[in-house]
Design an enzyme around this catalytic site. Sequence first.
Site, PDB file in Angstrom:
ATOM      1  CE  LYS A  44      -4.623  -1.442   1.781  1.00 14.54           C
ATOM      2  NZ  LYS A  44      -5.682  -1.075   3.077  1.00 14.54           N
ATOM      3  NE  ARG A  90     -14.261   5.079   5.452  1.00 12.54           N
ATOM      4  CZ  ARG A  90     -13.304   4.162   4.923  1.00 12.54           C
ATOM      5  NH1 ARG A  90     -12.212   4.347   5.887  1.00 12.54           N
ATOM      6  NH2 ARG A  90     -13.005   4.254   4.308  1.00 12.54           N
ATOM      7  CB  SER A  94      -6.278   5.968   6.857  1.00 13.78           C
ATOM      8  OG  SER A  94      -5.832   5.329   7.798  1.00 13.78           O
TER       9      SER A  94
END
Length: 156
Positions: free
Chosen positions: A41, A90, A128
């Site tokens: 990532k 979310r 994030s």
Amino acid sequence: MKACIYPGTFDPITNGHLDVIRRATKIFDKVIVAVAKNDSKKPLFSFEKRVNMVEISIQNFKNVCVEGFDNLLVDFAKQRGINTVIRGLRAVSDFEYELQIGYANAALWEDFETVYLMPSLKNAFISSSIVRSVFLHNGDVSKLVPVEILEILKAK
């Protein structure tokens, strides 16, 4: 004692993550926040720094601890004798991805369970990646991350 693992990259940990951790502590006796090394990532913060930020952020939780890991989540869970993970959702867009990951993990270990928790509405938009974007453009992230890590972010 019923325990769970809350895995993620936590690059950096956000108020949304803390919200999910808080909710998990109401359901489980012990919560392990598992920080994934996950170099694929290309995280902004080092693995060690991410573990440290989570440790600082959860210090007021009595039944929460932090561990780093660099293997398959299922293998990490088996090593600890814990078959339940917590994942935060979310929005609908999170659900499709999380569902795929949940099914993949269940295919690797049939006793593996994934519990999905939603953050409160005030934290539902925080991710994030949003925090990193605001941070990298010198924006104010003080309402998005735990106050305890603001100095670490500023030092970056």
